[in-house]
Write an enzyme that holds these catalytic residues in place. Sequence first.
Site, PDB file in Angstrom:
ATOM      1  N   GLU A  72     -10.480  -1.100  -8.582  1.00 28.54           N
ATOM      2  CA  GLU A  72     -11.562  -1.598  -8.902  1.00 28.54           C
ATOM      3  C   GLU A  72     -11.979  -2.761  -7.985  1.00 28.54           C
ATOM      4  O   GLU A  72     -13.206  -2.962  -8.159  1.00 28.54           O
ATOM      5  CB  GLU A  72     -11.477  -2.199 -10.416  1.00 28.54           C
ATOM      6  CG  GLU A  72     -11.011  -1.193 -11.280  1.00 28.54           C
ATOM      7  CD  GLU A  72     -10.507  -1.893 -12.818  1.00 28.54           C
ATOM      8  OE1 GLU A  72     -11.516  -1.741 -13.624  1.00 28.54           O
ATOM      9  OE2 GLU A  72      -9.251  -1.683 -12.799  1.00 28.54           O
TER      10      GLU A  72
ATOM     11  N   ILE B 270       0.866  -1.184   0.140  1.00 34.58           N
ATOM     12  CA  ILE B 270      -0.062   0.169   0.006  1.00 34.58           C
ATOM     13  C   ILE B 270       0.838   1.379   0.057  1.00 34.58           C
ATOM     14  O   ILE B 270       1.720   1.473   0.830  1.00 34.58           O
ATOM     15  CB  ILE B 270      -0.907  -0.061   1.368  1.00 34.58           C
ATOM     16  CG1 ILE B 270      -1.846  -1.430   1.309  1.00 34.58           C
ATOM     17  CG2 ILE B 270      -1.642   1.335   1.409  1.00 34.58           C
ATOM     18  CD1 ILE B 270      -2.697  -1.503   0.108  1.00 34.58           C
TER      19      ILE B 270
HETATM   20 MO1  MOS Z   1     -10.731   1.117 -15.952  1.00 37.30          MO
HETATM   21  S1  MOS Z   1     -12.345   0.210 -16.542  1.00 37.30           S
HETATM   22  O1  MOS Z   1      -9.641   0.081 -16.592  1.00 37.30           O
HETATM   23  O2  MOS Z   1     -10.426   2.681 -16.650  1.00 37.30           O
END
Ligand code: MOS
Length: 751
Positions: free
Chosen positions: A716, A640
Amino acid sequence: MTDTTIARASPNVRYGSNAGQPLTRRDGLLKVTGAARYAADNHPDGMLHAVYAASTVARGRVVHLDVEAAKAHPGVVEVITPANRPALMKHPDEKSEPFGFRIEVLQDDRVRYANQPVALVIADTLEAATEGARLLAPRYEAEPPRIGLDAERYTPDAVGIGTPAAIRHGDIDAGLASAARRIEASYETPPQYHNAMEPHAIVAHWDGDRLTLDTPNQAPVMMRAGFAEFFGIPAENVLIRTPFLGGGFGSKAILAGPQILCCLAARMLDRPVKLVLTRAQMYGPVGHRGQTRQHLDLGVDADGRLTALAHHTIAATSSFEEFIEPASSASRTLYASPAIAATHEAARNDIGTPGPMRAPGEATGSAALEVALDEAAEACGMDPLDFRLRNYAEVEPITGRPYSSKALRDCYARGAERFGWADRPLAPRQMRDEAGLLVGWGMGTASFPAIMFQAEAHAVLRGDGTGAMRTSAADMGQGAWTSLAQIAADSLGLDIDRVDFHAGSSDLPDAGVAGGSGHTATAGAAIDAAGGDAIARLADLATSDPSSPLFGAGNAGVVARGGRLHRRDDDSRSESYADILARAGLAEVEGRGRASRDPAAAEQYAMQAHGAVFAEVKVDPDLGQMRVTRLVGAFAAGRIVNPRLVLSQLYGGMIWGVSFALHEAAIVDRRSGRVMNADLGEYHVPVNADVPSLDALLVHEDDPHVNALGIKGVGEIGITGTAGAVANALWHATGTRVRRFPARLEDLVAG
Ligand code: MOS
């Protein structure tokens, strides 16, 4: 003070006082004071405004445009239609890999989706251009649009960006036949739109055959090539400036038609031209998350072990281009099963081409998979967490490869403890709050690949004791200006305030794409290598100079810290960068770095970040109103770099997961093919009141294989797992299964 260890042949991983610190955003003050200049804030001298007329039908032909009326409007300078559109060097129906989608730039009178540009009006003012576009009053010969997943289907070769459309491992039929229980269900996810706060915008400016663009962009260097192809100029002639993005989420990684139209207008009129999409216009030409229907077929033995896991997705794509939401991919790597099938079909629709949208594949796929797992746990009478632990993948199920690191067990344990999962009753409809609302607890596993692209960086150490780092990284709000500068400062052995960090422009070394959760890992590793290279050159100067206190440091090496090199085996012997350079008669030394995935490591290891998300919901038993009241996520994603920014990414992802579960959907009118809620009033996203309590835990994970810095990425993963966790909590509250996203009140009361 920083602490940088140098060994020339292989710069060591090192972390000083910059990386690892929860610094606030270095661009924060610029943003809150309005000093940050976004693309549409640019007004070069002589600039004109462009507005396009957007199709109100989804399929057919434009049969009339009132060009005379538009041209007669005061201030209108030009109208571009297919009849007078200047030629392009590349046909817009020609595909270029990997991000060069087929696009619409007035190549003909065909309408292929609602909101497609059908003519462009250029005027002295935005108001005149807007009125001119209205006066065009397009008339159409419309055909019935093909909308929805029952339209013409085909089996693609690839889904997402280059993922095989069908992956089969083991014998699914045998696995299902031998199962003690079989769980089979279909799940639906709607079209969703990126809805970045900053709309797509571009200011295009030609100087001879050189093109300068101010436009928000997730991959400035890569994207140059796309523009260059259309205009037949070398990529180096295109300068893309993208210092700040107000969100990208994948939609600003793909070249779209409106951007090319704006460049075309600027060249035709030999004036700078600005084009800013309205919110409504963003529902069409700039990508979206494609609609899916996913069929899950699971076999489970008497002990609750998976015997088969089949995940088949039908996803909508456009009539003229292929981007297929790779939802079944989520089932490839997460749970152990002797037989796994992840397959896809596509349905041709008269819609704008879908594209990557934050956690493409995994967001949609894990929503279905995690509910299916919950249904399987229910069928076995098992606690959902115990069920996932029973099916824990010790190695990547299909390939048998070990994971480069996998602290998912710790995520489950720490998340469950923080949430209080142990007190969860097994059966649904067991808990109520003091107001009589039904309370439910659900969980889901989060997972996203630890992707790396390719990046380069260029470092400088100067005689005045400062340094510079240059790479074209894009900060779309995730914090690249800060976290990458932290890595840069450590790599140069300098305090962060002594490093000029240059990013966000295509005239810098290629930093790849800010996407796929891979930007910090990729650009960071290139930066680290560049800094290490500069320090190694400096160390060479010092250690080979008899008058340096570092002379002969040899294999012991040196440590770079606070603008000085120290002998590693004798810290008291040191020399400042300034002195080393002065004695060598040099103003500066440079360093260059590159980074990409080590192919040997990629072959040997599966690389994924993981997490566990726990959700509490409350549902009104009479009205079906539902709220997420608590959300706890525990995530392991390697090293991190900046915990404050990482938490911000994880919170953002988890909130998006809530959005997926309860709020977001583009509603498409099947008769017209138009999105009926193309604005932020009707396209629902969560507000603060929708997310009262949010907790993200960072689980420690050392990963020596994923890249030199051990970073996996966090952009993500927060969405994955969360939508399923919320849906599962809704079941636990009500006893009604959510198989359609977002969950709807009428689905819950109907149950
Ligand atoms: Mo993202 S969907 O890899 O900008």
